[in-house]
Scaffold this motif. Structure first.
Motif, PDB file in Angstrom:
ATOM      1  N   ILE A  47      -7.486   5.801  -7.361  1.00 12.05           N
ATOM      2  CA  ILE A  47      -7.568   7.042  -6.571  1.00 12.05           C
ATOM      3  C   ILE A  47      -6.195   7.716  -6.554  1.00 12.05           C
ATOM      4  O   ILE A  47      -6.074   8.927  -6.757  1.00 12.05           O
ATOM      5  N   ILE A  48      -5.158   6.920  -6.335  1.00 14.24           N
ATOM      6  CA  ILE A  48      -3.795   7.470  -6.352  1.00 14.24           C
ATOM      7  C   ILE A  48      -3.504   8.071  -7.727  1.00 14.24           C
ATOM      8  O   ILE A  48      -2.964   9.173  -7.826  1.00 14.24           O
ATOM      9  N   TRP A  49      -3.883   7.369  -8.781  1.00 14.36           N
ATOM     10  CA  TRP A  49      -3.656   7.865 -10.141  1.00 14.36           C
ATOM     11  C   TRP A  49      -4.301   9.240 -10.329  1.00 14.36           C
ATOM     12  O   TRP A  49      -3.703  10.146 -10.882  1.00 14.36           O
ATOM     13  N   ASP A  50      -5.536   9.375  -9.862  1.00 12.98           N
ATOM     14  CA  ASP A  50      -6.223  10.667  -9.982  1.00 12.98           C
ATOM     15  C   ASP A  50      -5.510  11.764  -9.189  1.00 12.98           C
ATOM     16  O   ASP A  50      -5.463  12.913  -9.618  1.00 12.98           O
ATOM     17  N   LEU A  65      -4.645  10.065   1.635  1.00 12.35           N
ATOM     18  CA  LEU A  65      -5.178   8.707   1.786  1.00 12.35           C
ATOM     19  C   LEU A  65      -5.487   8.387   3.247  1.00 12.35           C
ATOM     20  O   LEU A  65      -6.488   7.726   3.555  1.00 12.35           O
ATOM     21  N   MET A  66      -4.636   8.873   4.147  1.00 10.90           N
ATOM     22  CA  MET A  66      -4.855   8.637   5.580  1.00 10.90           C
ATOM     23  C   MET A  66      -6.145   9.298   6.058  1.00 10.90           C
ATOM     24  O   MET A  66      -6.802   8.801   6.968  1.00 10.90           O
ATOM     25  N   ASN A  67      -6.512  10.434   5.452  1.00 15.25           N
ATOM     26  CA  ASN A  67      -7.756  11.112   5.813  1.00 15.25           C
ATOM     27  C   ASN A  67      -8.985  10.346   5.340  1.00 15.25           C
ATOM     28  O   ASN A  67     -10.058  10.512   5.895  1.00 15.25           O
ATOM     29  N   GLU A  68      -8.825   9.508   4.319  1.00 18.45           N
ATOM     30  CA  GLU A  68      -9.949   8.768   3.746  1.00 18.45           C
ATOM     31  C   GLU A  68     -10.081   7.348   4.281  1.00 18.45           C
ATOM     32  O   GLU A  68     -11.177   6.803   4.322  1.00 18.45           O
ATOM     33  N   ARG A  73      -0.052   4.601   9.484  1.00 14.93           N
ATOM     34  CA  ARG A  73       0.798   5.435   8.616  1.00 14.93           C
ATOM     35  C   ARG A  73       1.928   4.621   7.985  1.00 14.93           C
ATOM     36  O   ARG A  73       2.192   4.739   6.790  1.00 14.93           O
ATOM     37  N   ALA A  74       2.611   3.805   8.772  1.00 11.87           N
ATOM     38  CA  ALA A  74       3.739   3.025   8.249  1.00 11.87           C
ATOM     39  C   ALA A  74       3.278   2.089   7.134  1.00 11.87           C
ATOM     40  O   ALA A  74       3.972   1.936   6.117  1.00 11.87           O
ATOM     41  N   ASP A  75       2.119   1.470   7.312  1.00 13.07           N
ATOM     42  CA  ASP A  75       1.584   0.580   6.276  1.00 13.07           C
ATOM     43  C   ASP A  75       1.223   1.368   5.017  1.00 13.07           C
ATOM     44  O   ASP A  75       1.495   0.921   3.897  1.00 13.07           O
ATOM     45  N   CYS A  76       0.613   2.522   5.193  1.00 13.43           N
ATOM     46  CA  CYS A  76       0.234   3.363   4.063  1.00 13.43           C
ATOM     47  C   CYS A  76       1.480   3.804   3.300  1.00 13.43           C
ATOM     48  O   CYS A  76       1.530   3.713   2.064  1.00 13.43           O
ATOM     49  N   GLU A  77       2.499   4.260   4.022  1.00 15.99           N
ATOM     50  CA  GLU A  77       3.735   4.697   3.382  1.00 15.99           C
ATOM     51  C   GLU A  77       4.361   3.566   2.579  1.00 15.99           C
ATOM     52  O   GLU A  77       4.784   3.749   1.433  1.00 15.99           O
TER      53      GLU A  77
END
Length: 97
Positions: A47-50, A65-68, A73-77
């Motif tokens: 998904i990130i690649w796309d 990504l946070m919306n999905e 947030r800290a973990d996602c970052e």
């Protein structure tokens, strides 16, 4: 030579050219023509690649990504930065300040 660079939230990231990417059972797999290696990006990595087909700020990528997904947030970052840094180390993406 392995490239290393920290990925800041205000950096632009974009795919490097010369990679063949395919979907396999919901995961993205890639072959780099340049370095002759295969990579399994996984589902989220795919998904990130796309999302980085065109230059995008890292903070916009994280917002998307946070919306999905339900993730702090800290973990996602942290996870996105580590993933992008590993792609950069292999020459699969470009990072622009």
């Amino acid at each position: 030579m392995i490239n290393t660079q920290k990925v800041a939230l205000n950096c632009h990231v974009v795919q490097s050219l010369g990679n063949i990417v395919s979907d396999m059972d919901g995961e993205k797999v890639m072959m780099s023509i340049k370095n002759g290696k295969y990579y399994n990006l996984g589902e989220i990595g795919g998904i990130i690649w796309d999302l980085i087909k065109e230059p995008v700020y890292v903070h916009q990528l994280i917002d998307c990504l946070m919306n999905e997904y339900s993730i702090e947030r800290a973990d996602c970052e942290k996870q996105v930065s580590l993933f992008l840094e590993s792609l950069y180390a292999e020459g699969l993406i470009q990072i622009k300040e």
